[in-house]
Scaffold this motif. Structure first.
Motif, short mmCIF file in Angstrom:
data_model
loop_
_atom_site.label_atom_id
_atom_site.label_comp_id
_atom_site.label_asym_id
_atom_site.label_seq_id
_atom_site.Cartn_x
_atom_site.Cartn_y
_atom_site.Cartn_z
N ARG A 8 31.26 19.46 17.64
CA ARG A 8 32.68 19.34 17.97
C ARG A 8 33.07 17.88 18.17
NH1 ARG A 8 32.11 23.22 22.88
NH2 ARG A 8 30.10 22.19 22.73
N TYR A 12 36.00 17.84 15.06
CA TYR A 12 36.41 19.15 15.58
C TYR A 12 36.98 20.07 14.48
CZ TYR A 12 37.98 22.52 19.04
OH TYR A 12 38.14 23.66 19.78
N TRP A 15 34.20 21.23 12.26
CA TRP A 15 33.39 22.19 13.03
C TRP A 15 34.05 23.57 12.98
CZ3 TRP A 15 35.37 24.58 17.51
CH2 TRP A 15 34.46 25.38 18.21
N TYR A 16 35.34 23.58 13.20
CA TYR A 16 36.08 24.84 13.24
C TYR A 16 35.99 25.58 11.89
CZ TYR A 16 39.92 28.14 13.22
OH TYR A 16 40.66 29.29 13.08
N ASP A 233 39.68 20.87 22.13
CA ASP A 233 39.95 19.51 21.67
C ASP A 233 41.20 18.95 22.34
OD1 ASP A 233 41.80 21.12 20.47
OD2 ASP A 233 41.65 20.18 18.49
N MET A 284 38.30 28.52 19.21
CA MET A 284 38.44 27.15 19.70
C MET A 284 38.42 27.06 21.23
SD MET A 284 40.92 25.15 17.14
CE MET A 284 42.35 26.15 17.41
N ASP A 289 28.52 24.04 19.94
CA ASP A 289 27.93 23.44 18.75
C ASP A 289 26.86 24.33 18.10
OD1 ASP A 289 29.60 21.33 19.08
OD2 ASP A 289 28.11 20.04 20.04
#
Length: 492
Positions: A8, A12, A15-16, A233, A284, A289
């Motif tokens: 992240r 971010y 990652w998502y 985030d 989210m 991770d």
RNA sequence: CGGGGUGUAGCGUAGCCCGGUAUCGCGCCUGCUUUGGGAGCAGGAGAUCGUCAGUUCGAAUCUGGCCACCCCGACCA
């Protein structure tokens, strides 16, 4: 860290998107802006639907279904609403294809099959529904109408992201009609409460209930209420909306009724919706991770059991020992998977189910058979403990509840740590850049100020909170008087 | 819709400048050894290089058109 999943902190957004794909929730389709929701992701949605649907039914609503297509003239009847959506509408103009004479084997739109009136693919269904309600409502005795529909809608977005913003998405939309203003306002607030309860109790995501500013209000509504959630985030996500429509749609579609007193009046309306976007919110808000972390009350799979074995004989022994446990867990209403594949090693399976966010994992091997134990691992904290096989169902049920409340507590703590009161514009900008999250600041109530702040900082007023906002002060931007703090944030 | 970029095996890529039918990793298949935290070794299958045309003895490579997708901006649940 999970293999091939960016962290992240690194990126971010990446990652998502990788997580959504790798956890098998959804993928991009070959149709631009549209996604394929895969079985694991769809089961999650079904679980959300089931919980919400029950809450709707418990508050007196019934389901119905209205058409996907809305004739253009009907769509434009409520002008503000039509204008608001005009830029993102898909339109059907023809109803037939034919063989293309210049390209054998190819099809073309048959120019002779042009529709007399274009059909708008619904971006939302107020128009078609109010047009229908007109036929259903004559008297106060016909009210209220409390209808919900589960449907797909299309909004032709320029940029899309899996779940968060797609050209086609799934949602529910409630559309109610009432005899009095008060009743409709209460309905809009009631459904906001339902959404907040769903977000907090099922998704384990704390939300702020509030009203939208004029600039952010749904076109066609008198008041738009919303629940706002905070992602890891530091960006806000609108997680649900409920609109008090006043008499706007009733006026546009001429929906009048006879009151008890024998007078004619326009009907009061509400509409409210949540979408598959909430799946993005769950991801989210909680995940890490190593992969997804799903709240037990919505997870497609509650418990996965991984056998540790060297031979088929050993697997058979484990299977015999674990089958009654599986039966008990299922009897307790849990979704359980026994992963007895001999094609993957246990370590691989552990990582896989962590990626997919299964709340509880049980490992069982020869050592456990000797001792009458099981190794129980929880996804949220990654803690492992060895428990007696006897009474395991009670322990697992309790553990799932604990995970559920831990996720909520964790998300709430994060939100509290990332909610900042500021009293100057300098501080406002600094907090947004350095820390993110919700920024509570005074605002003079004008659209101009809101717009300037948005242009300068990319932060918008997420909502004017319904609770705890009363406190006079001076607008952080203009210095003019303010009646209360509002919630600012950069948002999805 | 503006600005930038990319299309090569299921996925991710090398090769392109300087033309000679394609590299590596993951995944997949077979076998043996493995199995309490993402196994190892050996062998194998799989690509008309986005598409259409042009240049050339010969095009993934050069030229032009088209298509698609991605990123950044404006718009949005």
């Amino acid at each position: 860290m999970a293999k091939e999943l960016p962290t992240r902190a690194e990126d971010y957004a990446q990652w998502y998107v990788e997580l959504v794909k790798k956890a098998d929730l959804a993928e991009n389709s070959d149709v631009r802006g549209c996604m394929v929701i895969k079985p694991y992701g769809y089961t999650l949605w079904e679980n959300m639907q089931r919980a919400l649907d029950k809450m709707f039914k418990d508050t007196g609503h019934v389901n119905a279904y209205f058409p996907l297509f809305v004739p253009k003239s009907m769509f434009e009847a409520e002008e503000k609403n039509a204008e608001g959506f005009a830029k993102e509408c898909a339109i059907v103009t023809h109803y037939r294809l034919k063989n293309d004479p210049s390209k054998p084997g190819k099809l073309m739109v048959d120019p002779e099959a042009k529709l007399e009136e274009e059909l708008v693919v619904r971006p939302t269904s107020e128009a078609i529904i109010w047009n229908t309600y007109k036929k259903w409502i004559q008297s106060y005795r016909d009210l209220p109408i409390l209808i919900n529909q589960w449907a797909n809608v299309v909004r032709w977005e320029m940029r899309t992201r899996l779940f968060l913003r797609t050209a086609e998405f799934l949602w529910q939309e409630g559309h109610t009609a009432h005899a009095t203003r008060q009743e409709a306002e209460q309905e809009a607030r009631l459904m906001l409460d339902v959404y907040a309860e769903f977000a907090e109790r099922f998704m384990a995501v704390p939300v702020i209930k509030g009203r939208k500013s004029d600039g952010e209000r749904f076109p066609g509504a008198v008041d738009t209420y919303c629940i706002e959630a905070l992602m890891q985030d530091g960006k806000a996500l609108q997680a649900g909306t409920s609109h008090f429509l006043g008499q706007n749609f009733a006026t546009a579609f001429d929906v009048q009724f006879s009151t008890k007193e024998g007078k004619l009046d326009y009907v009061w309306g509400t509409s409210w919706g949540v979408s598959t976007r909430l799946i993005g919110g769950i991801i989210m808000a909680h995940s890490d991770d190593d992969g997804l972390i799903l709240p037990p009350r919505l997870a497609p799979l509650h418990v996965v059991i991984v056998p540790i074995f060297r031979s088929e004989e050993e697997l058979n022994k484990i299977t015999a020992a674990i089958e009654p446990v599986i039966g008990d867990l299922r009897k307790a209403g849990l979704s359980v998977k026994f992963d007895n594949r001999d094609t993957q090693k246990p370590g691989f399976k552990f990582a896989e189910y962590e990626l997919k966010g299964v709340p509880v994992r049980i490992a069982v091997g020869p050592r456990d058979l000797e001792n009458g134990t099981l190794e129980v691992a929880r996804r949220d904290t990654k803690q492992k403990q060895v428990l007696k096989m006897e009474g395991i169902t009670t322990a697992i049920t309790a553990l799932l509840e604990e995970i559920q409340s831990n996720l909520f507590a964790r998300a709430l703590k994060f939100r509290e740590e990332h909610t900042t009161r500021v009293d100057s514009y300098e501080e406002f900008k600094r907090v947004l850049d350095d820390k993110g999250g919700f920024v509570l600041a005074h605002w003079d109530g004008t659209t101009e100020t809101e717009q300037r702040i948005k242009d300068e900082t990319k932060a918008t007023i997420r909502c004017i909170p319904l609770e705890g906002g009363q406190e006079t002060g001076a607008c952080v931007y203009s210095g003019k008087p303010s009646a209360g703090r509002v919630v600012f944030a950069r948002a999805y």
